[in-house]
Design an enzyme around this catalytic site. Structure first.
Site, mmCIF file in Angstrom:
data_model
loop_
_atom_site.group_PDB
_atom_site.id
_atom_site.type_symbol
_atom_site.label_atom_id
_atom_site.label_comp_id
_atom_site.label_asym_id
_atom_site.label_seq_id
_atom_site.Cartn_x
_atom_site.Cartn_y
_atom_site.Cartn_z
ATOM 1 N N GLY A 121 -12.899 20.228 -1.052
ATOM 2 C CA GLY A 121 -12.850 20.164 0.367
ATOM 3 C C GLY A 121 -12.235 19.083 0.935
ATOM 4 N N SER A 122 -11.692 18.163 0.515
ATOM 5 C CA SER A 122 -11.321 17.021 1.426
ATOM 6 C C SER A 122 -10.124 17.428 2.367
ATOM 7 C CB SER A 122 -10.324 16.062 0.409
ATOM 8 O OG SER A 122 -9.385 16.401 -0.040
ATOM 9 N N ASN A 123 -9.440 18.303 2.393
ATOM 10 C CA ASN A 123 -8.477 18.835 3.250
ATOM 11 C C ASN A 123 -9.222 19.608 4.255
ATOM 12 O OD1 ASN A 123 -5.171 18.442 2.577
ATOM 13 N ND2 ASN A 123 -6.256 19.001 0.713
ATOM 14 N N MET A 131 -8.774 28.759 -5.032
ATOM 15 C CA MET A 131 -8.230 28.969 -6.240
ATOM 16 C C MET A 131 -8.046 30.440 -6.810
ATOM 17 S SD MET A 131 -7.425 26.216 -6.897
ATOM 18 C CE MET A 131 -7.670 24.478 -7.561
ATOM 19 N N LEU A 184 -5.807 34.069 -6.162
ATOM 20 C CA LEU A 184 -4.610 34.514 -5.648
ATOM 21 C C LEU A 184 -5.011 35.746 -4.628
ATOM 22 C CD1 LEU A 184 -1.721 35.170 -8.164
ATOM 23 C CD2 LEU A 184 -1.931 33.618 -6.209
ATOM 24 N N ASN A 231 -0.905 27.730 3.512
ATOM 25 C CA ASN A 231 -1.373 26.920 2.531
ATOM 26 C C ASN A 231 -0.907 25.717 2.098
ATOM 27 O OD1 ASN A 231 -2.570 26.926 -0.326
ATOM 28 N ND2 ASN A 231 -0.640 27.338 -1.174
ATOM 29 N N HIS A 235 0.366 22.959 -0.642
ATOM 30 C CA HIS A 235 0.575 22.906 -2.165
ATOM 31 C C HIS A 235 0.795 21.404 -2.492
ATOM 32 C CE1 HIS A 235 1.439 24.130 -6.390
ATOM 33 N NE2 HIS A 235 2.463 23.404 -6.236
HETATM 34 C C1 GRF Z 1 -5.200 19.973 -2.713
HETATM 35 O O1 GRF Z 1 -4.536 19.168 -3.636
HETATM 36 C C2 GRF Z 1 -4.349 21.212 -2.165
HETATM 37 O O2 GRF Z 1 -2.955 20.788 -2.281
HETATM 38 C C3 GRF Z 1 -4.431 22.248 -3.341
HETATM 39 O O3 GRF Z 1 -5.793 21.976 -3.853
HETATM 40 C C4 GRF Z 1 -6.193 20.705 -3.603
HETATM 41 C C5 GRF Z 1 -7.453 20.763 -2.790
HETATM 42 O O4 GRF Z 1 -8.145 19.600 -2.693
HETATM 43 N N1 GRF Z 1 -4.040 23.462 -2.882
HETATM 44 P P1 GRF Z 1 -9.314 19.691 -1.692
HETATM 45 O O5 GRF Z 1 -10.307 20.522 -2.194
HETATM 46 O O6 GRF Z 1 -8.923 19.868 -0.295
HETATM 47 O O7 GRF Z 1 -9.959 18.216 -1.948
#
Ligand code: GRF
Length: 199
Positions: free
Chosen positions: A11-13, A89, A91, A106, A108
């Protein structure tokens, strides 16, 4: 506008998006964090930030369709307008995507259409690419395929390690994803065919 973030892991994003909402850079309410994984650290991050969480586990459902149907009911109940996938993770089924047309985005970790799939960073690294990057895109019914909102390149230097590359990619993600979410929330993304223009 209310939105949900879907995350299966670290969940860093999600954290970058939480911070951008708090800073007033994303003008929408982050009203739900959804996970398919009870152990996802993303759920902890949401709790710390005081954001409602929902965790439903796929194996408790007979089919992917019944799983997605239940998630959609919860999203509609919560008044969610759009969805941000951040390391989710699973689909999504065509049913789910039809319920939120052009309202799911999304991120990627490669320059699409290269290196689709679960291991975009590793695949570019082992392929020997000199340049890779990050893509933010709308979700359609094909994996890592919908119209591209934003892309940023990342160089793979000589002697670079996979761990080093992962760190560089994530750093870029945490900058471009909140910006793309902000544009979406402001209604500034116009899709025509495969093109997305920022108004
Ligand atoms: C990220 O690299 C994103 O591009 C991919 O999954 C990863 C998720 O990382 N879809 P985080 O859980 O947000 O740290």
């Amino acid at each position: 506008m209310k939105f949900a973030v879907f995350a299966s892991g670290n969940g860093s994003n999600l954290q970058a998006i939480i911070d951008a909402v708090k800073a007033g850079n994303i003008k929408a309410e982050l009203a739900m964090v959804f996970s398919d994984n009870r152990k996802a650290f993303a759920l902890e991050r949401a709790k710390v930030a005081g954001i409602p969480t929902l965790c439903l586990v796929r194996k408790d459902y007979a089919t992917p369709q019944s799983y997605d149907r239940d998630i959609v009911i919860h999203l509609k109940d919560a008044g969610i307008d759009f969805i941000v996938m951040a390391g989710y993770m699973k689909l999504l089924t065509p049913f789910f995507i039809k319920e939120f047309p052009n309202k799911i985005i999304n991120i990627h970790p490669s320059l699409l259409p290269s290196f689709k799939g679960m291991q975009g960073i590793k695949d570019a690294f082992t392929y020997g690419a000199k340049v890779t990057g990050v893509t933010v895109h709308f979700v359609d019914d094909k994996m890592d395929h919908g119209p591209i909102i934003a892309q940023e390149t990342v160089k793979i230097e000589e002697g670079e390690t996979l761990a080093g590359l992962e760190e560089k990619i994530h750093k870029v993600e945490h900058v471009i994803y909140p910006k793309a979410v902000a544009l979406f929330a402001e209604g500034r993304l116009k899709i025509s065919g495969r093109r997305v223009d920022v108004k």
